[in-house]
Design a protein around this motif. Structure first.
Motif, mmCIF file in Angstrom:
data_model
loop_
_atom_site.group_PDB
_atom_site.id
_atom_site.type_symbol
_atom_site.label_atom_id
_atom_site.label_comp_id
_atom_site.label_asym_id
_atom_site.label_seq_id
_atom_site.Cartn_x
_atom_site.Cartn_y
_atom_site.Cartn_z
ATOM 1 N N LYS A 242 0.699 6.910 -3.603
ATOM 2 C CA LYS A 242 0.664 6.654 -5.300
ATOM 3 C C LYS A 242 1.225 7.927 -5.725
ATOM 4 N N THR B 91 -10.803 -4.659 -2.221
ATOM 5 C CA THR B 91 -10.520 -5.900 -2.836
ATOM 6 C C THR B 91 -10.036 -6.973 -1.644
ATOM 7 N N ASN C 136 -13.088 -0.004 1.410
ATOM 8 C CA ASN C 136 -12.500 0.731 0.395
ATOM 9 C C ASN C 136 -12.354 2.290 0.608
ATOM 10 N N PHE D 66 0.644 -1.360 -0.129
ATOM 11 C CA PHE D 66 -0.041 -0.129 0.121
ATOM 12 C C PHE D 66 0.847 1.437 0.137
ATOM 13 N N GLN E 171 -7.796 -5.767 0.804
ATOM 14 C CA GLN E 171 -8.207 -4.889 2.075
ATOM 15 C C GLN E 171 -10.023 -4.714 1.611
ATOM 16 N N ASN F 66 -6.354 -0.417 8.518
ATOM 17 C CA ASN F 66 -6.794 -0.145 7.102
ATOM 18 C C ASN F 66 -5.892 0.911 6.473
ATOM 19 N N TYR F 67 -5.583 0.844 5.376
ATOM 20 C CA TYR F 67 -4.764 1.909 4.536
ATOM 21 C C TYR F 67 -5.508 2.745 3.501
ATOM 22 N N GLU G 44 -6.099 5.042 -0.027
ATOM 23 C CA GLU G 44 -5.676 4.946 -1.347
ATOM 24 C C GLU G 44 -5.950 3.515 -2.000
ATOM 25 N N TYR G 45 -6.455 2.453 -1.014
ATOM 26 C CA TYR G 45 -6.530 1.146 -1.279
ATOM 27 C C TYR G 45 -7.918 0.715 -0.871
ATOM 28 N N GLY G 46 -8.134 -0.607 -1.172
ATOM 29 C CA GLY G 46 -9.396 -1.147 -0.817
ATOM 30 C C GLY G 46 -10.444 -1.726 -1.637
ATOM 31 N N GLN H 44 -10.163 3.950 -1.284
ATOM 32 C CA GLN H 44 -9.286 4.406 -2.594
ATOM 33 C C GLN H 44 -9.305 5.782 -2.655
#
Length: 244
Positions: free
Chosen positions: A67, A124, A130, A64, A127, A117-118, A120-122, A132
């Protein structure tokens, strides 16, 4: 000695919990330039520099990474995320100059929230939640004359297969990647990890540094000093040497 950058995927034990990978990031990343408590002692060996200090171990950037890190030049990285306050102070030294402070370096950090949780991601299997479209707990600072940067954040939570940690990427002033590594936290009775107690998740199923795929070969060069309390907030300090 450099560590393995590709680690096995780790699955959450409960079907309803997010599934995360402990590490599946790139071995290296393209540089992005910009203008803009207690500690322990377990053995790990870094790469010796030509100066009087030891280069920090290289670790995976994980699944993660930020970006577009140049877009988040800021010291307060909370973005409204709640948790126990954490002030992060990182000092960067030049292993090729007798460990002198490295001014003007770019330091990126990122870590998970209280739930593990992070941003910019999720959305899926890695993770489920969501995130993102948001960018919490990510930031960049430029080191001052003392080689230091300071971030205002929250104490990281944890997720399956990983101990509490913070990701760090150091670049030269011109954007050349110097080091990708991670910060480890002291564990055990009386530490901040014990005081935070995994937030709402508790520490049942928590992976210790000794069992963590990234830290299990020793954290002597990655272990931060963490002081403070859940009421007053925590202060983390950590120094690393890079070949600049």
């Amino acid at each position: 000695m450099e560590r393995k950058h590709f680690l096995k995927s780790l699955l959450m034990g409960a079907a309803s919990a997010p599934v995360l990978l402990s590490a599946c990031g790139k071995d290296t990343v393209s540089p992005t330039s910009s203008t803009s408590s207690t500690s322990g002692t377990t053995g790990t060996t870094g790469t010796s520099g030509s100066g009087s200090c030891t280069v920090a171990p290289t670790e995976t950037e994980g699944p993660f990474p930020t970006k577009t890190p140049a877009s988040y030049v800021r010291s307060n990285i909370t973005d409204g995320k709640t948790g126990y306050a954490l002030t992060i102070t990182i000092t960067v030294n030049n292993a090729n100059a007798s460990c002198a402070a490295l001014a003007g370096a770019l330091v990126d950090i990122w870590h998970c929230d209280a739930e593990g949780n992070y941003s910019e991601y999720g959305g899926t299997g890695m993770q489920a939640t969501n995130y993102q479209a948001v960018h919490f707990l990510r930031g960049r600072q430029v080191t001052n004359a003392a080689g230091q940067v300071t971030f205002t954040s929250i104490f990281p939570g944890w997720y399956s297969g990983r101990a509490t940690h913070i990701h760090v990427h150091v670049y030269s002033a011109t954007g050349t990647s110097l080091k990708v590594t991670q910060i480890a936290f002291p564990e055990g009775s009386g530490t901040a990890v014990a005081a935070v107690n995994g937030y709402a998740k508790g520490l049942s199923g928590y992976t210790s540094n000794a069992s963590d795929n990234v830290f299990s070969d020793g954290v002597a060069l990655e272990l931060a000093t963490v002081t403070g309390s859940t009421t007053a907030g925590f202060q983390l300090s950590w120094a690393l040497a890079v070949p600049a």
